[in-house]
Design a protein around this motif. Sequence first.
Motif, PDB file in Angstrom:
ATOM      1  N   ALA A  38       0.491   4.814   6.147  1.00 36.01           N
ATOM      2  CA  ALA A  38       1.817   5.238   6.604  1.00 36.01           C
ATOM      3  C   ALA A  38       2.895   4.712   5.664  1.00 36.01           C
ATOM      4  CB  ALA A  38       2.055   4.739   8.026  1.00 36.01           C
ATOM      5  N   THR A  39       2.700   3.521   5.132  1.00 35.91           N
ATOM      6  CA  THR A  39       3.659   2.936   4.199  1.00 35.91           C
ATOM      7  C   THR A  39       3.755   3.773   2.927  1.00 35.91           C
ATOM      8  OG1 THR A  39       3.028   0.766   5.051  1.00 35.91           O
ATOM      9  CG2 THR A  39       4.303   0.811   3.011  1.00 35.91           C
ATOM     10  N   GLU A  40       2.608   4.245   2.439  1.00 34.26           N
ATOM     11  CA  GLU A  40       2.629   5.082   1.235  1.00 34.26           C
ATOM     12  C   GLU A  40       3.305   6.419   1.513  1.00 34.26           C
ATOM     13  OE1 GLU A  40      -0.204   6.858  -2.321  1.00 34.26           O
ATOM     14  OE2 GLU A  40      -1.152   5.854  -0.620  1.00 34.26           O
ATOM     15  N   HIS A  41       3.004   7.032   2.648  1.00 36.12           N
ATOM     16  CA  HIS A  41       3.661   8.291   3.006  1.00 36.12           C
ATOM     17  C   HIS A  41       5.175   8.097   3.090  1.00 36.12           C
ATOM     18  CE1 HIS A  41       0.523  11.219   3.685  1.00 36.12           C
ATOM     19  NE2 HIS A  41      -0.181  10.340   4.374  1.00 36.12           N
ATOM     20  N   LEU A  42       5.599   7.031   3.738  1.00 38.14           N
ATOM     21  CA  LEU A  42       7.027   6.749   3.883  1.00 38.14           C
ATOM     22  C   LEU A  42       7.683   6.499   2.522  1.00 38.14           C
ATOM     23  CD1 LEU A  42       9.378   6.362   5.844  1.00 38.14           C
ATOM     24  CD2 LEU A  42       8.735   3.954   6.002  1.00 38.14           C
ATOM     25  N   SER A  43       7.042   5.704   1.681  1.00 47.27           N
ATOM     26  CA  SER A  43       7.619   5.408   0.362  1.00 47.27           C
ATOM     27  C   SER A  43       7.698   6.673  -0.497  1.00 47.27           C
ATOM     28  CB  SER A  43       6.842   4.302  -0.350  1.00 47.27           C
ATOM     29  OG  SER A  43       5.536   4.717  -0.646  1.00 47.27           O
ATOM     30  N   ASN A  44       6.697   7.547  -0.407  1.00 42.66           N
ATOM     31  CA  ASN A  44       6.742   8.817  -1.144  1.00 42.66           C
ATOM     32  C   ASN A  44       7.877   9.695  -0.645  1.00 42.66           C
ATOM     33  OD1 ASN A  44       4.619   8.244  -2.845  1.00 42.66           O
ATOM     34  ND2 ASN A  44       3.093   9.204  -1.540  1.00 42.66           N
ATOM     35  N   TYR A  48      -0.629  -1.437  -6.136  1.00 41.64           N
ATOM     36  CA  TYR A  48      -1.961  -0.988  -5.768  1.00 41.64           C
ATOM     37  C   TYR A  48      -2.165  -1.027  -4.250  1.00 41.64           C
ATOM     38  CZ  TYR A  48      -7.004  -0.849  -5.353  1.00 41.64           C
ATOM     39  OH  TYR A  48      -8.263  -0.524  -4.992  1.00 41.64           O
ATOM     40  N   PHE A  49      -1.585  -2.016  -3.580  1.00 41.12           N
ATOM     41  CA  PHE A  49      -1.797  -2.156  -2.137  1.00 41.12           C
ATOM     42  C   PHE A  49      -1.315  -0.930  -1.364  1.00 41.12           C
ATOM     43  CE2 PHE A  49       2.488  -3.652  -2.648  1.00 41.12           C
ATOM     44  CZ  PHE A  49       3.134  -3.273  -1.485  1.00 41.12           C
ATOM     45  N   LEU A  50      -0.305  -0.229  -1.864  1.00 40.91           N
ATOM     46  CA  LEU A  50       0.166   0.979  -1.177  1.00 40.91           C
ATOM     47  C   LEU A  50      -0.851   2.115  -1.283  1.00 40.91           C
ATOM     48  CD1 LEU A  50       3.927   1.245  -2.179  1.00 40.91           C
ATOM     49  CD2 LEU A  50       2.994   0.679   0.057  1.00 40.91           C
ATOM     50  N   HIS A  51      -1.534   2.183  -2.396  1.00 42.65           N
ATOM     51  CA  HIS A  51      -2.405   3.317  -2.698  1.00 42.65           C
ATOM     52  C   HIS A  51      -3.882   3.027  -2.406  1.00 42.65           C
ATOM     53  CE1 HIS A  51      -2.802   7.209  -4.636  1.00 42.65           C
ATOM     54  NE2 HIS A  51      -3.698   6.750  -5.472  1.00 42.65           N
ATOM     55  N   LYS A  52      -4.187   1.824  -1.959  1.00 45.27           N
ATOM     56  CA  LYS A  52      -5.575   1.389  -1.778  1.00 45.27           C
ATOM     57  C   LYS A  52      -6.346   2.243  -0.769  1.00 45.27           C
ATOM     58  CE  LYS A  52      -8.295  -2.740  -1.021  1.00 45.27           C
ATOM     59  NZ  LYS A  52      -8.275  -4.177  -0.852  1.00 45.27           N
ATOM     60  N   LYS A  53      -5.712   2.614   0.334  1.00 46.27           N
ATOM     61  CA  LYS A  53      -6.394   3.400   1.365  1.00 46.27           C
ATOM     62  C   LYS A  53      -6.893   4.732   0.799  1.00 46.27           C
ATOM     63  CE  LYS A  53      -5.808   4.958   6.116  1.00 46.27           C
ATOM     64  NZ  LYS A  53      -6.741   4.096   6.797  1.00 46.27           N
ATOM     65  N   HIS A  54      -6.091   5.342  -0.055  1.00 48.08           N
ATOM     66  CA  HIS A  54      -6.446   6.613  -0.678  1.00 48.08           C
ATOM     67  C   HIS A  54      -7.751   6.484  -1.473  1.00 48.08           C
ATOM     68  CE1 HIS A  54      -5.866  10.424  -2.787  1.00 48.08           C
ATOM     69  NE2 HIS A  54      -6.001   9.778  -3.925  1.00 48.08           N
ATOM     70  N   HIS A  55      -7.991   5.315  -2.019  1.00 41.93           N
ATOM     71  CA  HIS A  55      -9.181   5.120  -2.852  1.00 41.93           C
ATOM     72  C   HIS A  55     -10.407   4.677  -2.071  1.00 41.93           C
ATOM     73  CE1 HIS A  55      -7.834   6.023  -6.877  1.00 41.93           C
ATOM     74  NE2 HIS A  55      -6.635   5.814  -6.355  1.00 41.93           N
ATOM     75  N   TYR A  65     -10.860  14.574 -14.820  1.00 39.69           N
ATOM     76  CA  TYR A  65     -10.075  13.391 -15.170  1.00 39.69           C
ATOM     77  C   TYR A  65      -9.768  12.573 -13.912  1.00 39.69           C
ATOM     78  CZ  TYR A  65      -6.533  10.886 -17.942  1.00 39.69           C
ATOM     79  OH  TYR A  65      -5.803   9.953 -18.617  1.00 39.69           O
ATOM     80  N   HIS A  66      -9.329  13.253 -12.875  1.00 42.73           N
ATOM     81  CA  HIS A  66      -9.000  12.554 -11.626  1.00 42.73           C
ATOM     82  C   HIS A  66     -10.265  12.089 -10.896  1.00 42.73           C
ATOM     83  CE1 HIS A  66      -5.951  11.265  -8.830  1.00 42.73           C
ATOM     84  NE2 HIS A  66      -6.720  11.670  -7.834  1.00 42.73           N
ATOM     85  N   PHE A  67     -11.350  12.852 -11.038  1.00 45.41           N
ATOM     86  CA  PHE A  67     -12.617  12.433 -10.433  1.00 45.41           C
ATOM     87  C   PHE A  67     -13.043  11.072 -10.993  1.00 45.41           C
ATOM     88  CE2 PHE A  67     -17.231  12.082 -10.621  1.00 45.41           C
ATOM     89  CZ  PHE A  67     -17.524  12.115  -9.269  1.00 45.41           C
ATOM     90  N   PHE A  68     -12.898  10.889 -12.313  1.00 47.86           N
ATOM     91  CA  PHE A  68     -13.246   9.607 -12.927  1.00 47.86           C
ATOM     92  C   PHE A  68     -12.379   8.488 -12.359  1.00 47.86           C
ATOM     93  CE2 PHE A  68     -13.007   6.297 -16.148  1.00 47.86           C
ATOM     94  CZ  PHE A  68     -14.341   6.124 -16.473  1.00 47.86           C
ATOM     95  N   HIS A  69     -11.104   8.780 -12.161  1.00 47.76           N
ATOM     96  CA  HIS A  69     -10.164   7.810 -11.593  1.00 47.76           C
ATOM     97  C   HIS A  69     -10.649   7.327 -10.221  1.00 47.76           C
ATOM     98  CE1 HIS A  69      -6.291   6.098 -10.322  1.00 47.76           C
ATOM     99  NE2 HIS A  69      -6.354   6.857  -9.235  1.00 47.76           N
ATOM    100  N   HIS A  70     -11.136   8.249  -9.397  1.00 49.30           N
ATOM    101  CA  HIS A  70     -11.616   7.871  -8.066  1.00 49.30           C
ATOM    102  C   HIS A  70     -12.985   7.198  -8.116  1.00 49.30           C
ATOM    103  CE1 HIS A  70      -8.991   9.250  -4.782  1.00 49.30           C
ATOM    104  NE2 HIS A  70      -8.445   9.956  -5.750  1.00 49.30           N
ATOM    105  N   SER A  71     -13.886   7.719  -8.909  1.00 47.98           N
ATOM    106  CA  SER A  71     -15.255   7.197  -8.911  1.00 47.98           C
ATOM    107  C   SER A  71     -15.336   5.796  -9.512  1.00 47.98           C
ATOM    108  CB  SER A  71     -16.203   8.149  -9.639  1.00 47.98           C
ATOM    109  OG  SER A  71     -15.841   8.264 -10.999  1.00 47.98           O
TER     110      SER A  71
END
Length: 132
Positions: A23-29, A1-8, A87-93
């Motif tokens: 940057a860590t998430e971009h690099l890992s992707n 979760y820590f990698l994706h937290k900024k996105h949320h 579906y993805h909107f619910f994930h973010h909200s």
Amino acid sequence: YFLHKKHHEYKATIVSAFVYSSATEHLSNAIASGLFYTLLSRVYPVHIFTVIVWLTFRMIESEDGHSGYDWPWAISNWIPFSSGGNYHFFHHSKNVGNYGAIIHIFDTLLGTNKDYIKYKAAQKDKREGKAA
């Protein structure tokens, strides 16, 4: 979760949110994508054009998933059992469940979309005038 937290940090789905990550998430992707292609091409020859088409499709699908709309002509609606923008909107909200990017089969199998199913049922009941 820590990698994706900024996105949320975006609670609503807007197109610019799909690239908003650390940057860590971009690099890992990037590493994961390159590693996947390298390993796959060792087992099964995959033409680089096929990879480019796939990555283009995924970019468009990700933009669509973060647009905040569930258009009938969206790429996500071309795929059977696709999850769509709502579906993805619910994930973010709600910042819970609905982890599948395109297909929600694994969310259903693992039970990570139960809150969404309840939410959609409550919306339907509200539209039909039923008491909650």
